[in-house]
Design a protein around this motif. Sequence first.
Motif, PDB file in Angstrom:
ATOM      1  N   TYR A 225      -6.147  39.757  18.793  1.00  0.00           N
ATOM      2  CA  TYR A 225      -4.892  39.529  18.067  1.00  0.00           C
ATOM      3  C   TYR A 225      -4.467  38.061  18.168  1.00  0.00           C
ATOM      4  O   TYR A 225      -3.974  37.477  17.184  1.00  0.00           O
ATOM      5  CB  TYR A 225      -3.784  40.435  18.605  1.00  0.00           C
ATOM      6  N   ASP A 232       2.764  39.041  17.666  1.00  0.00           N
ATOM      7  CA  ASP A 232       3.585  40.212  18.004  1.00  0.00           C
ATOM      8  C   ASP A 232       2.717  41.376  18.475  1.00  0.00           C
ATOM      9  O   ASP A 232       3.048  42.047  19.464  1.00  0.00           O
ATOM     10  CB  ASP A 232       4.420  40.640  16.790  1.00  0.00           C
ATOM     11  N   LEU A 233       1.618  41.608  17.769  1.00  0.00           N
ATOM     12  CA  LEU A 233       0.732  42.708  18.152  1.00  0.00           C
ATOM     13  C   LEU A 233       0.039  42.407  19.485  1.00  0.00           C
ATOM     14  O   LEU A 233      -0.194  43.313  20.295  1.00  0.00           O
ATOM     15  CB  LEU A 233      -0.308  42.948  17.058  1.00  0.00           C
ATOM     16  N   GLN A 235       1.393  40.728  21.922  1.00  0.00           N
ATOM     17  CA  GLN A 235       2.403  40.979  22.948  1.00  0.00           C
ATOM     18  C   GLN A 235       2.612  42.471  23.193  1.00  0.00           C
ATOM     19  O   GLN A 235       2.842  42.901  24.327  1.00  0.00           O
ATOM     20  CB  GLN A 235       3.729  40.317  22.547  1.00  0.00           C
ATOM     21  N   THR A 236       2.522  43.262  22.131  1.00  0.00           N
ATOM     22  CA  THR A 236       2.662  44.720  22.276  1.00  0.00           C
ATOM     23  C   THR A 236       1.551  45.271  23.155  1.00  0.00           C
ATOM     24  O   THR A 236       1.790  46.069  24.067  1.00  0.00           O
ATOM     25  CB  THR A 236       2.622  45.400  20.898  1.00  0.00           C
ATOM     26  N   ASN A 237       0.337  44.829  22.908  1.00  0.00           N
ATOM     27  CA  ASN A 237      -0.795  45.284  23.718  1.00  0.00           C
ATOM     28  C   ASN A 237      -0.718  44.743  25.142  1.00  0.00           C
ATOM     29  O   ASN A 237      -1.138  45.417  26.094  1.00  0.00           O
ATOM     30  CB  ASN A 237      -2.109  44.857  23.056  1.00  0.00           C
ATOM     31  N   ALA A 239       2.034  44.284  26.798  1.00  0.00           N
ATOM     32  CA  ALA A 239       3.013  45.137  27.483  1.00  0.00           C
ATOM     33  C   ALA A 239       2.362  46.448  27.933  1.00  0.00           C
ATOM     34  O   ALA A 239       2.635  46.935  29.037  1.00  0.00           O
ATOM     35  CB  ALA A 239       4.200  45.412  26.553  1.00  0.00           C
ATOM     36  N   VAL A 240       1.507  46.996  27.094  1.00  0.00           N
ATOM     37  CA  VAL A 240       0.801  48.235  27.450  1.00  0.00           C
ATOM     38  C   VAL A 240      -0.137  47.984  28.631  1.00  0.00           C
ATOM     39  O   VAL A 240      -0.235  48.808  29.554  1.00  0.00           O
ATOM     40  CB  VAL A 240       0.010  48.770  26.235  1.00  0.00           C
TER      41      VAL A 240
END
Length: 280
Positions: A225, A232-233, A235-237, A239-240
């Motif tokens: 990403y 943004d994507l 950062q989402t991953n 966080a996971v």
Amino acid sequence: MGFHHSLLRFSGIVSFSLFIVACSSKQVQEPDLPERVYYDKAQQALKENLPTTAIKHLKDLDSRYPFGEFSTRAELDLIYAQMEASDFIAAHASAERFIKNHPEHDSVDYAYYMRALSTYKGAESLMSRYLNLDPSERDSKELAKAFNELADFTSRFPKSTYAPDAKARMYYLREMVARHELQVARYYLKRKAPLSALRRSQEVIQHYPSTRSVEEALAISIQSYNDLKQTDLAQTNLAVLKQNFPNTSYIDNNGNFVTLKLPSDADPGFLYWVSFGLIN
């Protein structure tokens, strides 16, 4: 007169020679033995660890007594003998034939199990078996086929004697297929193809969420990403990854993602080229 006499003599010798050759090449038909004899010979061969010999006796039994007293048992024993002989393709075909011909037989679970096991064993190459190479580095099609056949078996016969072994093999295969997907994802990162790498890593996350490969799959997704400028994507991953793997090596002490280190030949420098890859 002498010439004709010699010609006739020569012709006679040739004819006699051809007759002798024809007689010697003619196969001698073995007399049929009682069905029990073929079966007992096969069992003895299996006890003596001679699966190829057992296969011959079992096939002789089947060809001479296709509807005999021991024919069904012989079909099951043939599958086993072929597995012992490492003829996994033949064992798979014999198992499928038994399933088709005897769908309601008490031992049909064994046929389903052996069908899956033959694919599983066939997927193990000699190199991986004897040289300890990682099977995840090979083509995963046969591994996936073995997994699907084992899953089919366990869903049909959850209480079968062979179900625990099948489930253990499924767990192993799931790990292998997931690791194979990571092998391919790393290859695409190395070749600067982040979209393809992303697809492979997401395959692991979505379809093999309980495997040990998920941590690295998330890291590859974040890297991909970032390479695709999808912050943004990424950062989402991230966080996971933090939530599920708080001690991961892919995050530094400040909570930032550690960029994946690619092999030198992914972005080679001057020394790499002049040393033909010997110096990184």
